[in-house]
Design an enzyme around this catalytic site. Structure first.
Site, PDB file in Angstrom:
ATOM      1  NE  ARG A  36      27.841 -10.123  -4.978  1.00 21.18           N
ATOM      2  CZ  ARG A  36      29.146 -10.409  -5.178  1.00 21.18           C
ATOM      3  NH1 ARG A  36      30.141  -9.560  -4.855  1.00 21.18           N
ATOM      4  NH2 ARG A  36      29.570 -11.510  -5.791  1.00 21.18           N
TER       5      ARG A  36
ATOM      6  CE  LYS B  16      11.722  -1.780 -12.186  1.00 28.18           C
ATOM      7  NZ  LYS B  16      12.417  -2.509 -11.035  1.00 28.18           N
TER       8      LYS B  16
END
Ligand code: 13P
Length: 342
Positions: free
Chosen positions: A46, A223
């Site tokens: 990651r 958003k």
């Protein structure tokens, strides 16, 4: 709270016709996406993937800021440069996802409420001191227009709106601009009109809650989802129909004081998200800049191309920049399918 500084940060997030790169998948979500492609689901993978994204040359030409999750926020490049510094040095604003996930809403089968308010004041202070400019909190609202379902419930909308508003107030108190992300999910067979009605009801309640909590509307970014029929709906609409419904919905409920709207992609393909964003910009002037804050619609197919291999680094970054440039063009009404032929 320095309101003027918050307003300037919010405006900078949507300045120059740029958008945000959401790369704040939790370790669990990131692992699931890695595993689907056969990439090892480890903290090091990651970290390596996020380093690759953040060090993409010229990212800042189309992207104004990045959203990180807590794990990434505390990580550094292989050479030891903290990611927060790497992003800031690249001219990117730094955002942090601060909710702790959507959990089952009590007594409401199939619905969720986003959690993370406990200890949030202290966490926000620490993020602000470490260099964050803004924060993000996502609420997820399921639509159930078939089989006699009646989602979302008023209880689900109210619980999520209140959590978003309390989060936003804490952010502004800590000197961080809150991104308010109430997402009507695309899963299901609901129509465009149904999505519009649910999105409108949700946003109306969110802005009422924000006002009640005293949140400065000039110092936040909304958003939302685009207004789209469910993924399994028999009728899928044109980009122009999506743009019309989305703008009608937003004009009805989003105050003009809001400095910017950055759409999530919600599971649309990169091409569809770009073409719908483009259609939104072919319509008459809106009170707010409309931009993007995509995760999947920017990162795919870059993630597939990476495949966990450092040898694919340049091709991965090229794919990310391609999607960033497509969306940058869409904000000018200049995107077309021809851009996809490379
Ligand atoms: P998507 O664009 O993939 O919906 O993600 C948005 C988001 O907020 C991810 O953190």
């Amino acid at each position: 709270m320095n309101l003027q500084a918050l307003i300037e940060t919010a405006q900078a997030m949507v300045a120059g016709g740029k958008g945000l790169l959401a790369m704040d998948e939790s370790p669990g979500t990131c692992n699931r996406r890695f595993e689907a492609l056969g990439i090892a689901p480890s903290a090091e993978m990651r970290r390596a993937y996020r380093e690759l994204l953040l060090s993409t040359p010229e990212l800042g030409s189309c992207i104004s800021g990045v959203i990180l999750c807590d794990e990434t926020f505390g990580q550094a490049t292989a050479e030891g440069t903290p990611f927060v510094q790497l992003a800031r040095d690249a001219g990117l604003l730094v955002g942090i996802k601060v909710d702790t996930g959507a959990k089952a809403l009590a007594l409401r089968s199939g619905e969720k409420v986003t959690e993370g308010l406990d200890g949030l004041r202290e966490r926000l202070q620490a993020y602000a001191e470490t260099g964050a400019h803004f924060a993000k909190w996502r609420a997820v609202i399921a639509v159930n227009a078939v089989d006699g379902g009646h989602l979302p419930s008023a209880a689900c909308i109210a619980a999520n709106a209140q959590a978003l508003a309390r989060y936003a107030a804490l952010c502004q108190e800590a000197g961080l601009v809150p991104i308010i992300e109430p997402e009507v999910l695309m899963t299901g067979t609901h129509t465009l009109a149904h999505c519009q009605a649910v999105t409108e009801a949700l946003l109306r309640e969110v802005f009422e809650a924000l006002t009640l909590q005293g949140v400065a509307l000039e110092a936040l970014i909304l958003k939302p989802n685009m207004v789209i029929a469910g993924l399994a709906a028999p009728t899928q609409n044109t980009a122009d129909e999506v743009a019309h419904a989305t703008l009608q919905c937003l004009r009805r409920v989003v105050p003009a004081a809001v400095p910017g709207i950055t759409f999530l992609s919600g599971g649309q393909s990169g091409e569809l998200a770009s073409s719908r964003l483009n259609a939104l910009h072919l319509r008459p002037h809106t009170p707010w800049p409309l931009s993007f804050s995509f995760a999947r619609a920017l990162q795919h197919p870059a993630l597939d191309i990476w495949d966990g291999q450092d040898a694919n680094r340049a091709a991965t970054q090229k794919a990310l920049m391609h999607r960033a440039r497509c969306n940058f063009a869409a904000l000018r009404g200049e995107y077309s399918a021809a851009m996809e032929v490379r």
